[in-house]
Motif scaffolding. Structure first.
Motif, PDB file in Angstrom:
ATOM      1  N   LYS A 285     -26.436 -34.576 116.072  1.00  0.00           N
ATOM      2  CA  LYS A 285     -27.326 -35.514 116.763  1.00  0.00           C
ATOM      3  C   LYS A 285     -28.787 -35.316 116.344  1.00  0.00           C
ATOM      4  N   TYR A 286     -29.236 -34.069 116.338  1.00  0.00           N
ATOM      5  CA  TYR A 286     -30.678 -33.842 116.119  1.00  0.00           C
ATOM      6  C   TYR A 286     -31.038 -33.454 114.690  1.00  0.00           C
ATOM      7  N   GLU A 287     -30.032 -33.044 113.913  1.00  0.00           N
ATOM      8  CA  GLU A 287     -30.270 -32.606 112.520  1.00  0.00           C
ATOM      9  C   GLU A 287     -31.455 -31.650 112.396  1.00  0.00           C
ATOM     10  N   PRO A 288     -31.453 -30.568 113.157  1.00  0.00           N
ATOM     11  CA  PRO A 288     -32.603 -29.656 113.099  1.00  0.00           C
ATOM     12  C   PRO A 288     -32.551 -28.768 111.858  1.00  0.00           C
ATOM     13  N   GLN A 289     -33.743 -28.284 111.444  1.00  0.00           N
ATOM     14  CA  GLN A 289     -33.783 -27.259 110.402  1.00  0.00           C
ATOM     15  C   GLN A 289     -33.816 -25.881 111.040  1.00  0.00           C
ATOM     16  N   VAL A 290     -34.361 -25.839 112.269  1.00  0.00           N
ATOM     17  CA  VAL A 290     -34.451 -24.585 112.987  1.00  0.00           C
ATOM     18  C   VAL A 290     -33.908 -24.792 114.400  1.00  0.00           C
ATOM     19  N   VAL A 291     -33.070 -23.846 114.841  1.00  0.00           N
ATOM     20  CA  VAL A 291     -32.599 -23.883 116.223  1.00  0.00           C
ATOM     21  C   VAL A 291     -33.147 -22.647 116.928  1.00  0.00           C
ATOM     22  N   ILE A 292     -33.724 -22.864 118.102  1.00  0.00           N
ATOM     23  CA  ILE A 292     -34.148 -21.723 118.904  1.00  0.00           C
ATOM     24  C   ILE A 292     -33.278 -21.761 120.155  1.00  0.00           C
ATOM     25  N   ALA A 293     -32.417 -20.762 120.323  1.00  0.00           N
ATOM     26  CA  ALA A 293     -31.430 -20.868 121.396  1.00  0.00           C
ATOM     27  C   ALA A 293     -31.424 -19.634 122.280  1.00  0.00           C
ATOM     28  N   ASN A 294     -31.268 -19.871 123.552  1.00  0.00           N
ATOM     29  CA  ASN A 294     -31.066 -18.779 124.488  1.00  0.00           C
ATOM     30  C   ASN A 294     -29.805 -18.025 124.086  1.00  0.00           C
ATOM     31  N   GLN A 295     -29.934 -16.718 124.099  1.00  0.00           N
ATOM     32  CA  GLN A 295     -28.825 -15.864 123.693  1.00  0.00           C
ATOM     33  C   GLN A 295     -27.569 -16.162 124.509  1.00  0.00           C
ATOM     34  N   LEU A 296     -27.759 -16.515 125.790  1.00  0.00           N
ATOM     35  CA  LEU A 296     -26.598 -16.756 126.649  1.00  0.00           C
ATOM     36  C   LEU A 296     -25.948 -18.108 126.352  1.00  0.00           C
ATOM     37  N   GLN A 297     -26.785 -19.052 125.904  1.00  0.00           N
ATOM     38  CA  GLN A 297     -26.241 -20.371 125.590  1.00  0.00           C
ATOM     39  C   GLN A 297     -25.452 -20.352 124.281  1.00  0.00           C
ATOM     40  N   LEU A 298     -25.915 -19.519 123.369  1.00  0.00           N
ATOM     41  CA  LEU A 298     -25.272 -19.465 122.060  1.00  0.00           C
ATOM     42  C   LEU A 298     -24.828 -18.022 121.878  1.00  0.00           C
ATOM     43  N   SER A 299     -23.753 -17.685 122.572  1.00  0.00           N
ATOM     44  CA  SER A 299     -23.362 -16.283 122.649  1.00  0.00           C
ATOM     45  C   SER A 299     -22.557 -15.867 121.421  1.00  0.00           C
ATOM     46  N   GLU A 300     -22.200 -14.605 121.410  1.00  0.00           N
ATOM     47  CA  GLU A 300     -21.500 -14.094 120.222  1.00  0.00           C
ATOM     48  C   GLU A 300     -20.086 -14.650 120.084  1.00  0.00           C
ATOM     49  N   LYS A 301     -19.614 -15.350 121.121  1.00  0.00           N
ATOM     50  CA  LYS A 301     -18.325 -16.046 121.013  1.00  0.00           C
ATOM     51  C   LYS A 301     -18.286 -16.936 119.787  1.00  0.00           C
ATOM     52  N   TRP A 302     -19.482 -17.450 119.515  1.00  0.00           N
ATOM     53  CA  TRP A 302     -19.605 -18.450 118.483  1.00  0.00           C
ATOM     54  C   TRP A 302     -19.814 -17.819 117.105  1.00  0.00           C
ATOM     55  N   HIS A 303     -19.915 -16.504 117.129  1.00  0.00           N
ATOM     56  CA  HIS A 303     -20.259 -15.732 115.948  1.00  0.00           C
ATOM     57  C   HIS A 303     -19.416 -16.076 114.725  1.00  0.00           C
ATOM     58  N   GLY A 304     -18.104 -16.170 114.941  1.00  0.00           N
ATOM     59  CA  GLY A 304     -17.169 -16.398 113.840  1.00  0.00           C
ATOM     60  C   GLY A 304     -17.501 -17.632 113.023  1.00  0.00           C
ATOM     61  N   ASN A 305     -18.151 -18.610 113.674  1.00  0.00           N
ATOM     62  CA  ASN A 305     -18.440 -19.862 112.972  1.00  0.00           C
ATOM     63  C   ASN A 305     -19.677 -19.799 112.107  1.00  0.00           C
ATOM     64  N   ARG A 306     -20.432 -18.727 112.249  1.00  0.00           N
ATOM     65  CA  ARG A 306     -21.753 -18.693 111.625  1.00  0.00           C
ATOM     66  C   ARG A 306     -21.699 -18.928 110.123  1.00  0.00           C
ATOM     67  N   ASN A 307     -20.597 -18.475 109.495  1.00  0.00           N
ATOM     68  CA  ASN A 307     -20.551 -18.591 108.041  1.00  0.00           C
ATOM     69  C   ASN A 307     -20.036 -19.939 107.551  1.00  0.00           C
ATOM     70  N   SER A 308     -19.629 -20.780 108.480  1.00  0.00           N
ATOM     71  CA  SER A 308     -19.092 -22.074 108.074  1.00  0.00           C
ATOM     72  C   SER A 308     -20.167 -22.873 107.341  1.00  0.00           C
ATOM     73  N   THR A 309     -19.712 -23.697 106.405  1.00  0.00           N
ATOM     74  CA  THR A 309     -20.656 -24.411 105.534  1.00  0.00           C
ATOM     75  C   THR A 309     -21.551 -25.369 106.310  1.00  0.00           C
ATOM     76  N   ALA A 310     -21.082 -25.801 107.492  1.00  0.00           N
ATOM     77  CA  ALA A 310     -21.881 -26.732 108.296  1.00  0.00           C
ATOM     78  C   ALA A 310     -23.242 -26.128 108.644  1.00  0.00           C
ATOM     79  N   PHE A 311     -23.322 -24.822 108.605  1.00  0.00           N
ATOM     80  CA  PHE A 311     -24.552 -24.172 109.057  1.00  0.00           C
ATOM     81  C   PHE A 311     -25.387 -23.602 107.917  1.00  0.00           C
ATOM     82  N   THR A 312     -25.018 -23.880 106.683  1.00  0.00           N
ATOM     83  CA  THR A 312     -25.834 -23.333 105.598  1.00  0.00           C
ATOM     84  C   THR A 312     -27.220 -23.955 105.640  1.00  0.00           C
TER      85      THR A 312
END
Ligand SMILES: [Fe+2]
Ligand SMILES: [Fe+2]
Lengths: 203, 248
Positions: free
Chosen positions: A49-76
Protein backbone atom coordinates in the motif's frame (compact mmCIF):
# COMPACT_ATOMS: atom_id res chain seq x y z
CA UNK A 1 18.40 13.06 -3.23
CA UNK A 2 15.87 13.73 -5.86
CA UNK A 3 12.78 12.07 -4.67
CA UNK A 4 10.81 12.29 -1.51
CA UNK A 5 11.72 9.40 0.80
CA UNK A 6 8.70 7.40 1.87
CA UNK A 7 8.78 6.39 5.49
CA UNK A 8 6.18 4.16 7.08
CA UNK A 9 5.80 4.32 10.84
CA UNK A 10 4.07 1.45 12.61
CA UNK A 11 3.57 2.57 16.18
CA UNK A 12 0.50 2.69 18.36
CA UNK A 13 1.53 5.67 20.45
CA UNK A 14 0.43 8.93 18.87
CA UNK A 15 2.97 10.87 20.89
CA UNK A 16 5.85 8.72 19.70
CA UNK A 17 4.70 9.04 16.09
CA UNK A 18 4.56 12.82 16.38
CA UNK A 19 7.94 12.81 18.10
CA UNK A 20 9.48 10.81 15.27
CA UNK A 21 8.02 13.25 12.79
CA UNK A 22 9.56 16.19 14.66
CA UNK A 23 12.97 14.50 14.78
CA UNK A 24 12.86 13.52 11.11
CA UNK A 25 11.96 17.09 10.16
CA UNK A 26 15.33 18.22 11.47
CA UNK A 27 17.33 15.81 9.33
CA UNK A 28 17.44 17.83 6.12
CA UNK A 29 15.64 14.97 4.46
CA UNK A 30 12.64 15.37 2.15
CA UNK A 31 10.29 12.70 3.38
CA UNK A 32 6.69 11.69 3.44
CA UNK A 33 5.57 9.83 6.53
CA UNK A 34 2.68 7.41 6.48
CA UNK A 35 1.37 6.05 9.73
CA UNK A 36 -0.19 2.77 10.74
CA UNK A 37 -1.00 2.33 14.40
CA UNK A 38 -0.90 -1.42 14.16
CA UNK A 39 -0.64 -4.24 11.68
CA UNK A 40 -4.25 -5.15 10.99
CA UNK A 41 -3.59 -6.99 7.76
CA UNK A 42 -0.24 -8.44 6.94
CA UNK A 43 2.98 -6.47 6.94
CA UNK A 44 3.25 -7.38 3.28
CA UNK A 45 -0.01 -5.58 2.52
CA UNK A 46 1.13 -2.44 4.29
CA UNK A 47 4.29 -2.48 2.18
CA UNK A 48 2.28 -2.82 -1.01
CA UNK A 49 0.00 0.00 0.00
CA UNK A 50 2.60 2.57 1.04
CA UNK A 51 5.70 1.37 -0.86
CA UNK A 52 8.05 2.73 1.81
CA UNK A 53 11.84 2.78 1.54
CA UNK A 54 12.16 2.90 5.31
CA UNK A 55 9.93 1.32 7.94
CA UNK A 56 10.11 2.43 11.54
CA UNK A 57 8.21 -0.10 13.62
CA UNK A 58 7.48 -0.71 17.24
CA UNK A 59 9.31 -3.82 18.31
CA UNK A 60 6.06 -5.30 19.63
CA UNK A 61 4.18 -4.64 16.41
CA UNK A 62 6.83 -6.26 14.28
CA UNK A 63 8.03 -8.97 16.59
CA UNK A 64 10.56 -11.70 16.01
CA UNK A 65 7.73 -13.99 14.92
CA UNK A 66 8.15 -12.35 11.61
CA UNK A 67 11.89 -12.87 11.61
CA UNK A 68 11.88 -15.84 9.24
CA UNK A 69 10.48 -13.67 6.46
CA UNK A 70 13.19 -11.07 6.64
CA UNK A 71 15.26 -12.66 3.91
CA UNK A 72 12.41 -12.96 1.45
CA UNK A 73 12.97 -11.07 -1.78
CA UNK A 74 9.93 -8.86 -1.13
CA UNK A 75 12.00 -7.04 1.46
CA UNK A 76 15.26 -6.50 -0.39
CA UNK A 77 16.31 -2.91 -0.23
CA UNK A 78 13.85 -2.13 2.51
CA UNK A 79 15.34 -0.65 5.67
CA UNK A 80 13.60 -1.55 8.90
CA UNK A 81 14.26 0.41 12.07
CA UNK A 82 12.91 -1.02 15.32
CA UNK A 83 11.53 1.16 18.07
CA UNK A 84 12.59 -0.15 21.47
CA UNK A 85 11.98 1.16 24.98
CA UNK A 86 15.09 -0.15 26.67
CA UNK A 87 18.45 -1.61 25.77
CA UNK A 88 17.30 -4.42 23.51
CA UNK A 89 18.09 -8.06 23.70
CA UNK A 90 20.05 -8.98 20.57
CA UNK A 91 17.92 -11.89 19.47
CA UNK A 92 14.68 -9.97 19.81
CA UNK A 93 15.83 -7.34 17.39
CA UNK A 94 17.94 -9.24 14.89
CA UNK A 95 15.30 -8.74 12.22
CA UNK A 96 15.79 -4.97 12.39
CA UNK A 97 18.53 -3.22 10.45
CA UNK A 98 18.78 -0.61 13.19
CA UNK A 99 17.13 0.08 16.52
CA UNK A 100 16.11 3.33 18.10
CA UNK A 101 15.63 3.66 21.83
CA UNK A 102 12.79 6.12 22.36
CA UNK A 103 13.70 6.57 26.02
CA UNK A 104 16.87 8.39 24.94
CA UNK A 105 17.36 12.15 25.00
CA UNK A 106 16.60 14.31 22.01
CA UNK A 107 20.24 14.85 21.11
CA UNK A 108 21.02 11.13 21.35
CA UNK A 109 18.05 10.32 19.11
CA UNK A 110 19.04 12.99 16.60
CA UNK A 111 22.53 11.49 16.44
CA UNK A 112 21.13 8.00 16.03
CA UNK A 113 18.88 9.10 13.20
CA UNK A 114 21.75 10.98 11.55
CA UNK A 115 23.97 7.88 11.74
CA UNK A 116 21.29 5.64 10.33
CA UNK A 117 20.42 7.90 7.41
CA UNK A 118 24.06 8.48 6.51
CA UNK A 119 24.69 4.70 6.63
CA UNK A 120 21.81 3.94 4.29
CA UNK A 121 22.84 6.77 2.01
CA UNK A 122 19.75 8.94 2.32
CA UNK A 123 21.65 11.80 3.92
CA UNK A 124 25.15 12.59 2.73
CA UNK A 125 27.91 13.66 5.05
CA UNK A 126 29.65 15.99 2.65
CA UNK A 127 27.54 18.20 0.51
CA UNK A 128 29.58 17.88 -2.65
CA UNK A 129 29.29 14.10 -3.00
CA UNK A 130 26.34 14.65 -5.30
CA UNK A 131 28.20 16.51 -8.02
CA UNK A 132 29.35 14.42 -10.95
CA UNK A 133 32.98 13.43 -11.31
CA UNK A 134 35.14 14.24 -14.33
CA UNK A 135 34.85 10.69 -15.61
CA UNK A 136 31.10 10.81 -15.28
CA UNK A 137 31.07 14.09 -17.18
CA UNK A 138 32.99 12.36 -20.01
CA UNK A 139 30.39 9.62 -20.16
CA UNK A 140 27.54 12.11 -19.98
CA UNK A 141 29.01 14.08 -22.88
CA UNK A 142 29.05 10.99 -25.07
CA UNK A 143 25.54 9.98 -24.00
CA UNK A 144 24.33 13.41 -25.05
CA UNK A 145 26.06 13.04 -28.39
CA UNK A 146 23.96 9.94 -28.95
CA UNK A 147 26.57 7.19 -28.50
CA UNK A 148 25.51 3.75 -27.30
CA UNK A 149 27.01 2.15 -24.19
CA UNK A 150 29.24 -0.02 -26.40
CA UNK A 151 30.53 2.96 -28.34
CA UNK A 152 31.19 4.87 -25.14
CA UNK A 153 33.12 1.94 -23.69
CA UNK A 154 35.31 1.76 -26.80
CA UNK A 155 35.92 5.48 -26.90
CA UNK A 156 36.94 5.74 -23.24
CA UNK A 157 38.74 2.37 -23.03
CA UNK A 158 36.53 1.08 -20.23
CA UNK A 159 34.18 -1.88 -19.99
CA UNK A 160 30.49 -1.66 -20.86
CA UNK A 161 29.78 -2.59 -17.29
CA UNK A 162 31.73 0.43 -16.08
CA UNK A 163 29.83 2.66 -18.49
CA UNK A 164 26.57 1.38 -17.03
CA UNK A 165 27.76 2.03 -13.50
CA UNK A 166 28.69 5.59 -14.45
CA UNK A 167 25.31 6.11 -16.05
CA UNK A 168 23.52 4.84 -12.97
CA UNK A 169 25.49 7.22 -10.79
CA UNK A 170 24.86 10.14 -13.12
CA UNK A 171 21.13 9.51 -13.02
CA UNK A 172 21.14 9.16 -9.25
CA UNK A 173 23.13 12.33 -8.71
CA UNK A 174 21.34 14.53 -11.22
CA UNK A 175 17.86 13.10 -10.91
CA UNK A 176 17.61 12.80 -14.68
CA UNK A 177 16.70 9.46 -16.19
CA UNK A 178 16.18 9.82 -19.92
CA UNK A 179 18.74 10.40 -22.67
CA UNK A 180 16.94 13.54 -23.85
CA UNK A 181 16.88 14.87 -20.29
CA UNK A 182 20.62 14.23 -19.94
CA UNK A 183 21.18 15.97 -23.26
CA UNK A 184 19.39 19.07 -22.03
CA UNK A 185 21.54 18.98 -18.91
CA UNK A 186 24.72 18.61 -20.97
CA UNK A 187 23.82 21.60 -23.13
CA UNK A 188 22.87 23.77 -20.17
CA UNK A 189 26.17 22.94 -18.52
CA UNK A 190 28.15 23.46 -21.72
CA UNK A 191 29.39 19.87 -21.81
CA UNK A 192 28.28 19.84 -25.42
CA UNK A 193 27.38 22.53 -27.92
CA UNK A 194 23.96 22.22 -29.47
CA UNK A 195 25.71 22.41 -32.85
CA UNK A 196 27.55 19.16 -32.08
CA UNK A 197 24.36 17.16 -31.83
CA UNK A 198 23.64 15.21 -34.96
CA UNK A 199 20.19 16.09 -36.26
CA UNK A 200 17.36 15.08 -33.96
CA UNK A 201 18.27 13.68 -30.62
CA UNK A 202 17.35 10.08 -30.31
CA UNK A 203 15.34 8.09 -27.80
CA UNK B 1 -11.65 13.36 5.94
CA UNK B 2 -13.12 11.73 2.86
CA UNK B 3 -15.71 13.29 0.59
CA UNK B 4 -19.16 12.09 1.66
CA UNK B 5 -22.34 11.87 -0.43
CA UNK B 6 -24.27 14.18 1.90
CA UNK B 7 -21.73 16.99 1.77
CA UNK B 8 -22.65 20.00 -0.29
CA UNK B 9 -20.80 19.93 -3.60
CA UNK B 10 -19.83 23.58 -3.04
CA UNK B 11 -18.20 22.60 0.27
CA UNK B 12 -16.25 19.84 -1.46
CA UNK B 13 -14.61 22.51 -3.61
CA UNK B 14 -13.97 24.72 -0.59
CA UNK B 15 -12.33 21.73 1.07
CA UNK B 16 -10.14 20.87 -1.93
CA UNK B 17 -10.31 22.95 -5.07
CA UNK B 18 -7.90 20.66 -6.90
CA UNK B 19 -10.84 18.29 -7.31
CA UNK B 20 -12.58 20.58 -9.79
CA UNK B 21 -10.74 19.14 -12.78
CA UNK B 22 -11.63 15.64 -11.69
CA UNK B 23 -15.29 16.52 -11.13
CA UNK B 24 -15.44 18.05 -14.64
CA UNK B 25 -14.49 14.67 -16.09
CA UNK B 26 -17.87 13.35 -15.02
CA UNK B 27 -19.57 16.06 -17.07
CA UNK B 28 -20.26 18.09 -13.93
CA UNK B 29 -19.55 21.83 -14.09
CA UNK B 30 -19.65 24.68 -11.59
CA UNK B 31 -22.90 26.26 -10.39
CA UNK B 32 -23.77 23.73 -7.69
CA UNK B 33 -26.09 25.92 -5.60
CA UNK B 34 -26.89 24.18 -2.34
CA UNK B 35 -27.04 20.71 -3.85
CA UNK B 36 -25.34 17.79 -2.14
CA UNK B 37 -22.86 15.48 -3.87
CA UNK B 38 -25.61 12.88 -4.15
CA UNK B 39 -28.06 15.31 -5.73
CA UNK B 40 -25.52 16.63 -8.22
CA UNK B 41 -24.63 13.09 -9.26
CA UNK B 42 -28.28 12.17 -9.74
CA UNK B 43 -28.85 15.27 -11.82
CA UNK B 44 -26.00 14.33 -14.15
CA UNK B 45 -26.75 10.60 -14.06
CA UNK B 46 -23.34 9.80 -12.63
CA UNK B 47 -23.22 6.64 -10.49
CA UNK B 48 -22.62 7.89 -6.96
CA UNK B 49 -20.22 5.19 -5.65
CA UNK B 50 -18.10 5.53 -8.78
CA UNK B 51 -17.91 9.29 -8.39
CA UNK B 52 -17.08 9.12 -4.70
CA UNK B 53 -14.32 6.55 -4.97
CA UNK B 54 -12.58 8.28 -7.87
CA UNK B 55 -12.78 11.71 -6.27
CA UNK B 56 -11.57 10.38 -2.94
CA UNK B 57 -8.49 8.73 -4.46
CA UNK B 58 -7.53 12.22 -5.61
CA UNK B 59 -8.49 13.84 -2.37
CA UNK B 60 -6.51 11.47 -0.16
CA UNK B 61 -3.42 9.97 -1.77
CA UNK B 62 -3.41 7.05 0.67
CA UNK B 63 -6.99 6.11 -0.22
CA UNK B 64 -7.26 3.51 -2.96
CA UNK B 65 -10.00 0.97 -2.19
CA UNK B 66 -9.19 -1.68 -4.79
CA UNK B 67 -11.93 -4.07 -3.72
CA UNK B 68 -14.79 -1.63 -4.08
CA UNK B 69 -13.36 -0.16 -7.27
CA UNK B 70 -13.31 -3.60 -8.86
CA UNK B 71 -17.10 -3.40 -8.85
CA UNK B 72 -17.04 -0.59 -11.41
CA UNK B 73 -18.57 -1.15 -14.78
CA UNK B 74 -15.88 -1.31 -17.46
CA UNK B 75 -17.63 1.16 -19.77
CA UNK B 76 -18.01 3.72 -16.96
CA UNK B 77 -14.35 3.41 -16.12
CA UNK B 78 -13.33 3.77 -19.75
CA UNK B 79 -15.47 6.87 -20.21
CA UNK B 80 -13.70 8.40 -17.22
CA UNK B 81 -10.23 7.40 -18.47
CA UNK B 82 -11.09 8.78 -21.89
CA UNK B 83 -12.17 12.12 -20.42
CA UNK B 84 -8.91 12.19 -18.48
CA UNK B 85 -6.89 11.67 -21.67
CA UNK B 86 -8.80 14.53 -23.31
CA UNK B 87 -8.03 16.73 -20.37
CA UNK B 88 -4.31 16.04 -20.65
CA UNK B 89 -4.07 16.53 -24.40
CA UNK B 90 -6.52 19.39 -24.89
CA UNK B 91 -5.89 21.35 -21.76
CA UNK B 92 -2.96 20.59 -19.50
CA UNK B 93 -0.30 19.92 -22.15
CA UNK B 94 -1.09 23.00 -24.32
CA UNK B 95 -1.16 25.08 -21.16
CA UNK B 96 2.34 24.00 -20.16
CA UNK B 97 3.57 24.54 -23.70
CA UNK B 98 2.16 28.07 -23.64
CA UNK B 99 3.97 28.85 -20.45
CA UNK B 100 7.24 27.58 -21.92
CA UNK B 101 6.75 29.86 -24.93
CA UNK B 102 6.28 32.79 -22.61
CA UNK B 103 9.62 32.16 -20.92
CA UNK B 104 11.51 34.62 -23.08
CA UNK B 105 8.91 37.40 -22.90
CA UNK B 106 10.51 39.16 -19.99
CA UNK B 107 14.04 38.50 -21.24
CA UNK B 108 14.69 36.17 -18.32
CA UNK B 109 16.00 33.54 -20.66
CA UNK B 110 17.87 33.24 -23.93
CA UNK B 111 15.95 32.09 -26.93
CA UNK B 112 18.23 29.04 -27.02
CA UNK B 113 17.09 27.80 -23.63
CA UNK B 114 13.47 28.28 -24.51
CA UNK B 115 13.94 26.26 -27.69
CA UNK B 116 15.73 23.55 -25.75
CA UNK B 117 12.90 23.24 -23.23
CA UNK B 118 10.22 23.47 -25.87
CA UNK B 119 11.90 20.76 -27.89
CA UNK B 120 12.18 18.52 -24.84
CA UNK B 121 8.58 19.09 -23.88
CA UNK B 122 7.39 18.32 -27.40
CA UNK B 123 9.21 15.01 -27.30
CA UNK B 124 7.36 14.30 -24.10
CA UNK B 125 4.03 15.29 -25.63
CA UNK B 126 4.74 12.98 -28.53
CA UNK B 127 5.43 10.06 -26.18
CA UNK B 128 2.29 10.73 -24.19
CA UNK B 129 0.18 11.00 -27.34
CA UNK B 130 1.43 7.65 -28.63
CA UNK B 131 0.70 6.06 -25.27
CA UNK B 132 -2.81 7.46 -25.18
CA UNK B 133 -3.60 6.63 -28.79
CA UNK B 134 -2.67 3.01 -28.23
CA UNK B 135 -5.14 2.82 -25.39
CA UNK B 136 -7.89 4.70 -27.17
CA UNK B 137 -7.56 2.82 -30.44
CA UNK B 138 -6.64 -0.68 -29.37
CA UNK B 139 -7.38 -1.35 -25.73
CA UNK B 140 -10.57 0.54 -24.92
CA UNK B 141 -12.51 -0.59 -28.01
CA UNK B 142 -11.60 -4.16 -27.14
CA UNK B 143 -12.87 -3.79 -23.58
CA UNK B 144 -16.10 -2.16 -24.74
CA UNK B 145 -16.71 -4.90 -27.31
CA UNK B 146 -16.09 -7.51 -24.64
CA UNK B 147 -18.55 -5.87 -22.27
CA UNK B 148 -21.08 -5.56 -25.06
CA UNK B 149 -20.75 -9.21 -25.89
CA UNK B 150 -21.14 -10.31 -22.29
CA UNK B 151 -24.28 -8.20 -21.88
CA UNK B 152 -26.05 -9.18 -25.08
CA UNK B 153 -24.52 -12.56 -25.48
CA UNK B 154 -24.68 -12.06 -29.22
CA UNK B 155 -22.99 -14.98 -30.81
CA UNK B 156 -21.42 -13.54 -33.89
CA UNK B 157 -18.62 -15.79 -34.87
CA UNK B 158 -16.52 -12.99 -36.28
CA UNK B 159 -16.69 -10.92 -33.12
CA UNK B 160 -15.80 -13.89 -30.97
CA UNK B 161 -12.74 -14.58 -33.10
CA UNK B 162 -11.69 -10.97 -32.84
CA UNK B 163 -12.04 -10.97 -29.10
CA UNK B 164 -10.04 -14.15 -28.81
CA UNK B 165 -7.21 -12.61 -30.79
CA UNK B 166 -6.38 -10.07 -28.10
CA UNK B 167 -5.84 -10.29 -24.38
CA UNK B 168 -5.52 -7.61 -21.74
CA UNK B 169 -2.23 -9.27 -20.74
CA UNK B 170 -0.63 -7.74 -23.79
CA UNK B 171 -1.61 -4.33 -22.48
CA UNK B 172 -0.55 -5.12 -18.96
CA UNK B 173 2.88 -6.12 -20.16
CA UNK B 174 3.76 -3.16 -22.30
CA UNK B 175 1.92 -0.49 -20.36
CA UNK B 176 4.92 1.79 -19.90
CA UNK B 177 5.16 4.70 -17.57
CA UNK B 178 4.95 8.13 -19.15
CA UNK B 179 6.43 10.02 -16.24
CA UNK B 180 10.20 9.66 -16.75
CA UNK B 181 10.58 12.73 -18.94
CA UNK B 182 8.35 14.78 -16.64
CA UNK B 183 10.51 13.72 -13.73
CA UNK B 184 13.58 14.90 -15.64
CA UNK B 185 11.95 18.18 -16.57
CA UNK B 186 11.20 18.89 -12.91
CA UNK B 187 14.84 18.49 -11.93
CA UNK B 188 16.09 20.47 -14.91
CA UNK B 189 13.82 23.37 -13.96
CA UNK B 190 14.45 23.16 -10.23
CA UNK B 191 18.18 22.59 -10.30
CA UNK B 192 19.86 23.17 -13.63
CA UNK B 193 18.27 26.02 -15.49
CA UNK B 194 20.41 29.19 -15.29
CA UNK B 195 18.94 31.46 -12.65
CA UNK B 196 16.40 33.79 -14.21
CA UNK B 197 15.84 37.36 -13.09
CA UNK B 198 12.26 36.46 -12.46
CA UNK B 199 11.08 32.90 -11.99
CA UNK B 200 7.33 33.42 -11.82
CA UNK B 201 6.61 31.68 -15.10
CA UNK B 202 8.97 28.85 -14.19
CA UNK B 203 7.04 28.49 -10.95
CA UNK B 204 3.81 28.17 -12.89
CA UNK B 205 5.33 25.54 -15.17
CA UNK B 206 6.60 23.55 -12.22
CA UNK B 207 3.25 23.75 -10.50
CA UNK B 208 1.55 22.43 -13.65
CA UNK B 209 4.05 19.60 -13.97
CA UNK B 210 3.57 18.49 -10.36
CA UNK B 211 -0.18 18.49 -10.87
CA UNK B 212 0.07 16.59 -14.14
CA UNK B 213 2.42 14.05 -12.63
CA UNK B 214 0.08 13.39 -9.72
CA UNK B 215 -2.83 13.04 -12.09
CA UNK B 216 -0.93 10.66 -14.39
CA UNK B 217 0.05 8.51 -11.43
CA UNK B 218 -3.52 8.19 -10.31
CA UNK B 219 -4.60 7.45 -13.87
CA UNK B 220 -1.99 4.72 -14.30
CA UNK B 221 -2.95 3.19 -10.96
CA UNK B 222 -6.55 2.98 -12.09
CA UNK B 223 -5.52 1.37 -15.37
CA UNK B 224 -3.15 -1.16 -13.81
CA UNK B 225 -4.91 -2.03 -10.58
CA UNK B 226 -8.57 -1.63 -11.55
CA UNK B 227 -9.12 -1.80 -15.30
CA UNK B 228 -6.79 -4.75 -15.90
CA UNK B 229 -8.32 -7.04 -13.22
CA UNK B 230 -11.86 -6.09 -14.27
CA UNK B 231 -11.07 -7.05 -17.85
CA UNK B 232 -9.31 -10.24 -16.76
CA UNK B 233 -12.50 -11.30 -15.02
CA UNK B 234 -14.53 -10.46 -18.13
CA UNK B 235 -12.16 -12.51 -20.27
CA UNK B 236 -12.68 -15.54 -18.03
CA UNK B 237 -16.45 -15.18 -18.31
CA UNK B 238 -16.13 -14.76 -22.03
CA UNK B 239 -14.06 -17.91 -22.41
CA UNK B 240 -16.51 -19.91 -20.33
CA UNK B 241 -19.47 -18.76 -22.41
CA UNK B 242 -17.84 -19.10 -25.79
CA UNK B 243 -16.52 -22.54 -24.98
CA UNK B 244 -19.94 -23.76 -23.85
CA UNK B 245 -21.44 -22.74 -27.16
CA UNK B 246 -20.43 -25.55 -29.49
CA UNK B 247 -21.81 -23.79 -32.53
CA UNK B 248 -18.93 -21.35 -32.44
FE1 LIG C 1 -4.48 6.05 -20.08
FE1 LIG D 1 -1.83 4.39 -19.61
Amino acid sequence: MNEVVKILVIEKSYIIREGLKALLSQMGLAFRMDEADCIKDSFQKLLEKYEPQVVIANQLQLSEKWHGNRNSTAFTGLIIIGIVHSIPDENQTSHFDFTLNVMNSKSALTNDFQDIFVKIGLVSEENDSETISEREADVLRLVALGLTNNEIAERLFISVHTVMTHRKNITRKLGIKTVSGLTVYAILNKLVESGELKGGRKE
Amino acid sequence: MLIHKDMKMADVIHLNHHLLHVINRFGIQLGFGEKSVKQVCELHQVPLPFFLEIVNTFHDSTYFPVESMLQFKASELIEYLHQTHQYYLDFRIPEIENYIRRLTNDNSFDEEIKVLLLDFFRQYTHELTIHINKEEQRVYPYVLALEHYLQDNKLEKELVEQLKAYSIHEYEEDHDDVESKLFDLKNILIKYIPQPKDSRILNLILHEIFELEKDLNNHAHIEDLILVPIVEKMEQDFLTISNQDKTL
